[in-house]
Scaffold this active site. Structure first.
Site, PDB file in Angstrom:
ATOM      1  CG  HIS A   9      12.784  42.515   5.962  1.00 47.23           C
ATOM      2  ND1 HIS A   9      12.098  43.375   5.138  1.00 47.23           N
ATOM      3  CD2 HIS A   9      14.109  42.681   5.658  1.00 47.23           C
ATOM      4  CE1 HIS A   9      12.962  44.038   4.373  1.00 47.23           C
ATOM      5  NE2 HIS A   9      14.177  43.625   4.682  1.00 47.23           N
ATOM      6  CG  ASP A  68      17.524  48.309   5.233  1.00 50.54           C
ATOM      7  OD1 ASP A  68      18.368  47.883   6.029  1.00 50.54           O
ATOM      8  OD2 ASP A  68      17.171  47.686   4.210  1.00 50.54           O
ATOM      9  CG  HIS A  99      16.053  45.240   1.182  1.00 52.68           C
ATOM     10  ND1 HIS A  99      17.396  45.281   1.528  1.00 52.68           N
ATOM     11  CD2 HIS A  99      15.964  44.441   0.090  1.00 52.68           C
ATOM     12  CE1 HIS A  99      18.083  44.515   0.677  1.00 52.68           C
ATOM     13  NE2 HIS A  99      17.238  43.999  -0.207  1.00 52.68           N
ATOM     14  CG  ASP A 133      20.497  47.583   2.739  1.00 57.39           C
ATOM     15  OD1 ASP A 133      20.126  48.672   3.213  1.00 57.39           O
ATOM     16  OD2 ASP A 133      19.812  46.551   2.804  1.00 57.39           O
TER      17      ASP A 133
END
Length: 350
Positions: free
Chosen positions: A124, A159, A161, A248
């Protein structure tokens, strides 16, 4: 047996946010313990990261931003972004050693087939901004450095996200195929990664986002992966593959609502591993990522490393879930529509 290196430094454990913040370095410590208990390091080499310079870091981050992080690291208070990433004393050094681990993982490809840095995966972080618990973008930096030795690189990000920072840092790069499978829903962080984000300039068409609805189980996740990711990698023929293995997407993660089991994760890892041997002479770098059910994330990473390193799987069977998880009919319909749309966008035949 393929030669595998596990990059590790006890200082990784310093990158852990205080209080009730969900990002804790307990995941990495638990993974290493699971591997140690099963004798993995008799067959996998542990290698320390070589700490990189600030000059190298400035290849993807502005000098002003690096100085800002150093200043907040000394103060030990305040925020590094809009609220997700608080400063703490020593965060600069803690972030730097983890980024160094992924850079070292690339350098170790001179001696190893596969390298693993579970301390990495900060996808990110942007050029001049922290985001989503990420301070420095190790993945984008390591890929940029890898381009000196490898002509075509594929990044597969699983992931939960969307890896927005890595995507935009490499958005116009025609030599890097960037693939992300992630949950996508209104107001879900970071709010990017729909199917129409495909790259820019010379890199147009080199970004593939697979936005999945909440509740996507193993069946439809693997369907999307096999229908989109596998044929694009075969078409691209990379000579290095990066796997960002965030934990996740797991079905019991407290933040993300995807429904992948360890069996689903392993199926993806096996396929990526196979593709690395098919096209990249085995060259594969795996990093960690998110994962807020610490016990499950540690199991996912230990199982993935066992697969990549070709370890005796009888030692790891107790870490696996019992079965695959099915998606609802509603989710199946949504994923089928998304895959059909992506095939049209990226020129894949049905």
């Amino acid at each position: 047996m393929h030669k595998t290196a596990f990059v590790w430094d006890d200082r990784y454990l310093n990158y852990s946010f205080p209080g009730n913040h969900p990002f804790k370095s307990l995941r990495e410590a638990m993974t290493k313990k699971l591997l140690e208990e099963r004798g993995a390091f008799h067959e996998i080499d542990i290698q320390p990261p070589k700490i990189i310079s600030e000059e190298l870091l400035s290849l993807i981050h502005t000098k002003e931003y690096i100085e800002f992080i150093k200043r907040k690291s000394e103060e030990g208070s305040g925020l590094l972004d809009d609220g997700d990433t608080p400063a703490f004393k020593g965060i600069f050094e803690a972030a730097l050693v983890r980024v160094s681990g992924t850079v070292t993982a690339v350098e170790l490809l001179k001696s190893y087939d596969h390298t693993v840095n579970i301390g990495g995966g900060f996808h990110h972080a942007k050029r001049s901004q922290a985001s989503g618990f990420c301070v420095f973008n190790d993945v984008a930096l390591a890929i940029k450095l890898a381009e000196k030795s490898f002509k075509k690189i594929a990044l597969v990000d699983i992931d939960g996200h969307h890896g927005d920072g890595t995507q935009y840092l490499l958005y116009d790069d025609p030599n890097v195929l960037k693939v992300s499978l992630h949950m996508f829903h209104p107001r879900f962080f970071p709010g990017t990664g729909d199917e129409y984000e495909i790259g820019s300039g010379e890199g147009k068409g080199m970004t593939i986002n697979i936005p999945l609805p909440p509740g996507t189980g193993d069946d439809m996740y693997l369907y999307a992966f096999n229908e989109i990711v596998v044929p694009k990698i075969k078409e691209f023929k990379p000579d290095l593959i990066f796997l960002l293995n965030g934990g996740d997407s797991y079905y019991e993660d407290p933040i993300v609502e995807l429904k992948l089991s360890t069996k689903g994760y392993l199926e993806v890892v096996r396929t990526v591993h196979s593709l690395a041997h098919q096209f990249a002479n085995g060259k594969l770098v795996m990093t960690g990522g998110g994962g807020y059910n610490y016990e499950a994330t540690a199991r996912i990473w230990a199982l993935s490393i066992a697969e990549i390193a070709g370890l005796d799987f009888t030692e790891f069977e107790t870490l696996e879930d019992c079965c695959l998880i099915a998606s609802s009919e509603f989710v199946k319909k949504r994923v089928l529509e998304i895959v059909d749309k992506l095939k049209k966008i990226h020129g894949l035949s049905n």
